[in-house]
Write a protein that holds these residues in place. Structure first.
Motif, PDB file in Angstrom:
ATOM      1  N   GLU A 154      -1.310   3.198 -12.069  1.00  0.00           N
ATOM      2  CA  GLU A 154      -2.227   2.203 -11.498  1.00  0.00           C
ATOM      3  C   GLU A 154      -2.213   0.906 -12.306  1.00  0.00           C
ATOM      4  O   GLU A 154      -2.315  -0.189 -11.741  1.00  0.00           O
ATOM      5  CB  GLU A 154      -3.637   2.785 -11.457  1.00  0.00           C
ATOM      6  CG  GLU A 154      -3.786   3.904 -10.433  1.00  0.00           C
ATOM      7  CD  GLU A 154      -5.109   4.651 -10.575  1.00  0.00           C
ATOM      8  OE1 GLU A 154      -5.896   4.275 -11.490  1.00  0.00           O
ATOM      9  OE2 GLU A 154      -5.349   5.588  -9.796  1.00  0.00           O
ATOM     10  N   GLU A 182       0.897  -0.946 -11.280  1.00  0.00           N
ATOM     11  CA  GLU A 182       0.699  -1.501  -9.935  1.00  0.00           C
ATOM     12  C   GLU A 182      -0.188  -2.743  -9.984  1.00  0.00           C
ATOM     13  O   GLU A 182       0.037  -3.710  -9.251  1.00  0.00           O
ATOM     14  CB  GLU A 182       0.089  -0.443  -9.025  1.00  0.00           C
ATOM     15  CG  GLU A 182       1.054   0.684  -8.672  1.00  0.00           C
ATOM     16  CD  GLU A 182       0.387   1.803  -7.897  1.00  0.00           C
ATOM     17  OE1 GLU A 182      -0.872   1.827  -7.901  1.00  0.00           O
ATOM     18  OE2 GLU A 182       1.096   2.643  -7.312  1.00  0.00           O
ATOM     19  N   GLU A 183      -1.186  -2.714 -10.859  1.00  0.00           N
ATOM     20  CA  GLU A 183      -2.064  -3.879 -11.016  1.00  0.00           C
ATOM     21  C   GLU A 183      -1.283  -5.071 -11.569  1.00  0.00           C
ATOM     22  O   GLU A 183      -1.495  -6.220 -11.139  1.00  0.00           O
ATOM     23  CB  GLU A 183      -3.226  -3.525 -11.939  1.00  0.00           C
ATOM     24  CG  GLU A 183      -4.263  -4.629 -12.075  1.00  0.00           C
ATOM     25  CD  GLU A 183      -5.455  -4.206 -12.919  1.00  0.00           C
ATOM     26  OE1 GLU A 183      -6.232  -5.095 -13.331  1.00  0.00           O
ATOM     27  OE2 GLU A 183      -5.601  -3.000 -13.179  1.00  0.00           O
ATOM     28  N   SER A 191       0.733  -6.453  -8.710  1.00  0.00           N
ATOM     29  CA  SER A 191      -0.131  -7.181  -7.772  1.00  0.00           C
ATOM     30  C   SER A 191      -0.478  -8.563  -8.319  1.00  0.00           C
ATOM     31  O   SER A 191      -0.624  -9.526  -7.561  1.00  0.00           O
ATOM     32  CB  SER A 191      -1.417  -6.383  -7.520  1.00  0.00           C
ATOM     33  OG  SER A 191      -1.131  -5.137  -6.916  1.00  0.00           O
ATOM     34  N   CYS A 230       1.383 -10.547  -9.737  1.00  0.00           N
ATOM     35  CA  CYS A 230       2.495 -11.485  -9.573  1.00  0.00           C
ATOM     36  C   CYS A 230       2.372 -12.295  -8.285  1.00  0.00           C
ATOM     37  O   CYS A 230       2.965 -13.366  -8.155  1.00  0.00           O
ATOM     38  CB  CYS A 230       3.829 -10.734  -9.565  1.00  0.00           C
ATOM     39  SG  CYS A 230       4.231  -9.952 -11.139  1.00  0.00           S
ATOM     40  N   SER A 231       1.631 -11.767  -7.321  1.00  0.00           N
ATOM     41  CA  SER A 231       1.484 -12.435  -6.031  1.00  0.00           C
ATOM     42  C   SER A 231       0.700 -13.730  -6.187  1.00  0.00           C
ATOM     43  O   SER A 231      -0.464 -13.724  -6.610  1.00  0.00           O
ATOM     44  CB  SER A 231       0.780 -11.513  -5.038  1.00  0.00           C
ATOM     45  OG  SER A 231       0.600 -12.151  -3.798  1.00  0.00           O
ATOM     46  N   SER A 287       8.996  -0.730  -5.997  1.00  0.00           N
ATOM     47  CA  SER A 287       8.026  -1.825  -5.920  1.00  0.00           C
ATOM     48  C   SER A 287       8.284  -2.860  -7.006  1.00  0.00           C
ATOM     49  O   SER A 287       8.159  -4.069  -6.770  1.00  0.00           O
ATOM     50  CB  SER A 287       6.611  -1.262  -6.058  1.00  0.00           C
ATOM     51  OG  SER A 287       5.645  -2.302  -6.011  1.00  0.00           O
ATOM     52  N   THR A 339       9.124  -6.685  -6.129  1.00  0.00           N
ATOM     53  CA  THR A 339       8.240  -7.729  -6.644  1.00  0.00           C
ATOM     54  C   THR A 339       9.017  -8.753  -7.452  1.00  0.00           C
ATOM     55  O   THR A 339       8.777  -9.962  -7.351  1.00  0.00           O
ATOM     56  CB  THR A 339       7.129  -7.107  -7.517  1.00  0.00           C
ATOM     57  OG1 THR A 339       6.401  -6.145  -6.748  1.00  0.00           O
ATOM     58  CG2 THR A 339       6.175  -8.177  -8.030  1.00  0.00           C
TER      59      THR A 339
END
Length: 345
Positions: A66, A69-70, A73, A75-76, A126, A130
Motif C-alpha cells: 500500500e 501504491e501511494e 499515486s 506521481c499523477s 503498475s 506509471t
C-alpha cells in the motif's frame, strides 16, 4: 489341608497377576493419554506459530504494498522531479518487497504464495506503467563518429536537472535525457575508449557490440548495456545504476550503486555495489570483487559519491529463485584462483 492351601496360594497369585495386568493396562492408557495431550499441545503451538508467521507476513506485505501504491499515486499530476523521486523510492521498495516474499516462502502455503506473487506482479506492472506515463523517455541518438576517434558527447537540449532523473528500465536503449549522453553501437572487434571528460556525469549506452574491448574512464551517471556478446567492458565508478540486458559470454567490471541484470548468460562480473545486485532471467552469471585500476580511479570514486568501504558484490538477489535458504543455481562466486587481476588491452 495342604491341597486347599495350595489352591488358595494359586488363587492369590492369580489375583495378584490380574491386578498387575490391570495396573499395567491403566498405566499404558494413562501414558497414551499424556502423549496424546502432548501431541495436541505441540500441534496447537505449531499451528499458532504458523498463524503468527503468516499474520506478520500478511500485515507487513500489505502495508508495504500500500505504501508503494501511494508513492505511485503521488506521481499523477506531480512535477517531474517529484515523480522521479517517488519512482526511485518505489523501485527500491518493490525490490525489497520481492526479497521479503522470497525469504517467507518456507512457511507460506501454496495458495498464499501464489496470491502474494500475483499482487507483486501487479505492483511491478503498475510501477512500469506509471514510469512510462510520468516520465516519458526521449529516444537515444548517437552522434556521427569521426574516422580516428569519437567526438565528445554534446549536451542534450533542455535537459532537466540531475534531481529529475528517473530510474531507467533494465536494459532500456533509451534514457531520460537528464544528463549528457554518449556511447558506442553496432561495432565488432575493436578497442573502444572514452576519457573521463567524455563520460563524466553522463549517461552511457553500449549496444550491439561483439568481441570488443571497452574502457570507460571517469564517473558516468548511468550505464546501459544491451546486446553485448563476447566483450570485455571496464568502467569507472557509476554514480547511480548499471542496467544489463542480453549480455552473453562477456566480462564486466564496474563500481555502482545498483546493478540490474536481465537475460544474461555465461558472463563474469567484477563488481563493487553499495546496494545489492539483482538478476532476472539469467544463468551462468558469476561474481567477484571489482579489481580494475587506473590512475584517476580514486578521484572518480569521489566524484561518484560511492562508498568505497561498502561492497556487497556477493549479495545477489535472483528474482527467478524463491527457495529461501537454498542458493540460486543461476549465479556463482568466481573462485579466487580464477579471478582476473590484469586488465591491460
Amino acid at each position: 489341608m495342604d491341597v486347599m492351601a495350595d489352591v488358595s496360594h494359586e488363587n492369590t497369585l492369580a489375583a495378584d497377576s490380574g491386578a498387575a495386568r490391570v495396573q499395567e493396562r491403566m498405566q499404558k492408557r494413562n501414558q497414551a493419554r499424556i502423549e496424546s495431550v502432548e501431541r495436541r499441545r505441540e500441534a496447537k503451538e505449531s499451528q499458532s506459530v504458523a498463524e503468527e508467521n503468516y499474520e506478520f507476513f500478511s500485515s507487513t506485505f500489505n502495508r508495504e504494498r500500500e505504501g508503494i501504491e501511494e508513492l505511485l499515486s503521488g506521481c499523477s499530476g506531480a512535477d517531474r522531479a517529484t515523480a522521479a523521486q517517488n519512482l526511485e523510492e518505489a523501485t527500491v521498495r518493490t525490490a525489497q518487497l520481492q526479497k521479503f516474499l522470497s525469504d517467507s516462502t518456507l512457511f507460506l502455503k501454496q495458495y498464499d504464495l501464489r496470491k502474494a506473487q500475483a499482487a507483486l506482479q501487479t505492483l511491478q506492472t503498475s510501477l512500469t506503467e506509471t514510469r512510462e506515463e510520468a516520465l516519458p523517455k526521449k529516444k537515444f541518438a548517437f552522434r556521427a563518429r569521426t574516422k580516428g576517434a569519437d567526438r565528445a558527447c554534446a549536451p542534450a537540449a533542455d535537459t532537466p536537472p540531475p534531481s529529475a532523473v528517473s530510474p531507467a528500465e533494465p536494459g532500456s536503449t533509451q534514457t531520460d535525457g537528464a544528463s549528457e549522453q554518449c556511447g558506442f553501437s553496432n561495432l565488432s572487434e575493436q578497442l573502444l575508449i572514452k576519457t573521463s571528460e567524455e563520460v563524466q556525469k553522463r549517461d552511457v549506452l553500449l549496444t550491439h557490440l561483439t568481441n570488443c574491448k571497452v574502457r570507460l574512464f571517469g564517473s558516468p551517471s548511468t550505464l546501459h548495456l544491451k546486446h553485448i556478446q563476447g566483450c570485455e567492458i571496464l568502467c569507472g565508478p557509476v554514480s547511480s545504476s548499471v542496467f544489463v540486458d542480453r549480455c552473453t559470454d562477456s566480462t564486466l567490471a564496474v563500481p555502482c550503486q545498483q546493478l540490474r541484470t536481465h537475460n544474461t548468460t555465461d558472463t563474469r562480473v567484477y563488481l563493487h555495489v553499495t546496494s545489492r545486485a539483482i538478476i532476472e532471467d539469467c544463468r551462468g552469471v558469476s561474481f567477484a570483487p571489482f579489481s580494475w585500476s587506473y590512475p584517476t580511479l580514486e578521484e572518480d570514486f569521489a566524484v561518484s559519491g560511492l562508498d568505497q568501504t561498502r561492497n556487497n558484490w556477493s549479495q545477489v538477489d535472483d528474482f527467478n529463485w524463491l527457495a529461501a535458504g537454498t542458493p540460486s543455481p543461476n549465479w556463482t562466486v568466481i573462485p579466487e584462483e580464477e579471478r582476473r587481476t590484469s586488465w591491460d588491452p
